[in-house]
Design an enzyme around this catalytic site. Structure first.
Site, PDB file in Angstrom:
ATOM      1  NE  ARG A  20      24.998  10.448  -3.403  1.00 56.92           N
ATOM      2  CZ  ARG A  20      25.373  11.335  -4.307  1.00 56.92           C
ATOM      3  NH1 ARG A  20      24.916  11.307  -5.535  1.00 56.92           N
ATOM      4  NH2 ARG A  20      26.213  12.309  -3.986  1.00 56.92           N
ATOM      5  N   GLY A  21      22.857  13.498  -2.045  1.00 51.72           N
ATOM      6  CA  GLY A  21      23.436  14.811  -2.311  1.00 51.72           C
ATOM      7  C   GLY A  21      22.602  15.834  -1.552  1.00 51.72           C
ATOM      8  CB  CYS A 131      31.646  12.773  -2.638  1.00 50.48           C
ATOM      9  SG  CYS A 131      30.036  11.974  -2.335  1.00 50.48           S
ATOM     10  CB  SER A 133      29.563  18.160  -4.752  1.00 53.73           C
ATOM     11  OG  SER A 133      29.113  19.490  -4.868  1.00 53.73           O
ATOM     12  CG  ASP A 200      26.605  16.364   2.967  1.00 48.71           C
ATOM     13  OD1 ASP A 200      27.715  16.133   2.443  1.00 48.71           O
ATOM     14  OD2 ASP A 200      25.536  15.871   2.554  1.00 48.71           O
ATOM     15  CG  ASN A 210      31.617  17.097   1.241  1.00 50.14           C
ATOM     16  OD1 ASN A 210      30.431  17.070   0.893  1.00 50.14           O
ATOM     17  ND2 ASN A 210      32.592  16.808   0.396  1.00 50.14           N
ATOM     18  CE  LYS A 236      24.030  21.833  -0.419  1.00 49.90           C
ATOM     19  NZ  LYS A 236      24.804  21.726  -1.665  1.00 49.90           N
TER      20      LYS A 236
END
Ligand code: RUB
Length: 322
Positions: A20-21, A131, A133, A200, A210, A236
């Site tokens: 993920r990420g 989160c 990142s 994201d 995000n 991104k």
């Protein structure tokens, strides 16, 4: 021809969030395409190879919908395969080379953002992040290794608690960290000097998509006059938003929010689990990219620079390909 097992495993791990990420899933998708090309043993003609690669593209593009880093990586690696001069071996080689190029670029971009972003952090500052990142953490790490004494508030990031990963990673680096519930953000904001989060997807107008809760944090920072920085590599940035396409917000299973028993016992309670939200550009002070620091309103310039001035043609062509 069968899709290689390793490629299916990567796709499954992206879908189930074992991988993920936004940066990591983009690199994983590039790697999956590279493996696919290397393991291709179908007919020796470009068309068969392209049909096979298109099947893999679809599988990868259907894993998670929000982070544009993933389709950007896929399109970078597989662009214009039919137009590569030479034999089908050349097309295969090009896919492998581009995948390696993307992965290398992405890792270097993260390092550059670390250096650029660390310049914005002053000795003694307290930073809040949300989160998990890897790019935001790279900035914190670089500042810390430069000798700046920083502290970090990491939100736990319900429902999947990616903030726990952040807290552990910061601890490993040696950065003092305080883990807080997401709902405590406004309370602690008076002790925060800067907010640094990842992204994201960045839209052409500078809006940042995000992890869910980012926009509430930005709102709270705005109220307290705390500056908000977004760390995002240029892959991104979403080319499709230039022509008004909306970013799809992933909605995950309610089980992640309340558990299976709750859902069974209270079937008539509607439980939702949107995974991302949109922070408008007005609530963001700057986006830190590997090309430098930009005001969110300059995102369109990054898109023009990266995807060319004929971006509209590019998008229409690319969207129709998948
Ligand atoms: C992860 C998340 C991260 C961005 C940026 O969400 O929102 O902030 O992906 O990450 P999820 P990075 O856990 O749902 O993937 O900076 O590592 O690319």
């Amino acid at each position: 021809m069968e899709i290689p097992v390793e490629v299916m495993r990567i796709a499954e791990e992206i879908k189930t969030m074992k991988l993920r990420g936004a940066g990591k899933i983009a690199r994983a998708a590039a790697k999956a395409l590279m493996i696919s090309a290397l393991e291709y043993n179908g007919p020796n003609d470009v068309n068969s190879f392209i049909t096979y690669m298109n099947r893999i593209k679809k599988i990868l593009l259907n894993t998670r919908p929000t982070a544009v880093s993933l389709p950007n990586a896929v399109l970078y690696v597989t662009r214009d395969l039919g137009r590569i001069p030479g034999s089908f071996e050349d097309a295969k080689r090009t896919v492998v080379e581009r995948a390696r190029e993307f992965i290398k670029y992405s890792l270097e971009a993260k390092k550059k953002i670390g250096v650029i972003g660390a310049k914005r952090i002053l000795d003694g500052e307290t930073i809040l992040t949300h989160c998990n990142s890897s790019v935001a953490i790279e900035i914190l790490k670089t500042a810390f290794l430069e000798g700046k004494k920083i502290r970090v508030y990491a939100t736990e990031t319900r429902p999947l608690f990616q903030g726990h990963l952040t807290a552990k990673q910061l601890l490993e680096i040696g950065i003092p960290v305080t883990l807080i519930p997401d709902a405590a953000v406004r309370l602690v904001m008076k002790n925060v000097d800067k907010v640094i989060v990842g992204a994201d997807t960045v839209a052409a107008n500078g809006a940042v998509v995000n992890k869910i809760g980012t926009s509430q944090i930005a709102l709270s920072a705005h109220e307290a006059r705390v500056r908000v920085f977004v760390a995002a590599e240029t892959f991104k940035f979403s080319p499709a938003t230039v022509i008004g396409e909306l970013v799809v917000i992933e909605e995950r299973s309610p089980i992640e929010v309340v558990g299976e028993d709750f859902l069974k016992n209270y079937p008539s309670i509607d439980v939702r689990n949107p995974s991302f939200d949109v922070t408008p550009p007005e609530y963001i002070d700057a986006i830190i990219t590997e090309r430098g620091l930009i005001p969110p309103q300059a995102s369109i310039l990054i898109l023009r620079e990266v995807f060319g001035w004929t971006i509209e043609d590019y998008i229409v062509e690319k969207l129709s390909e998948v």
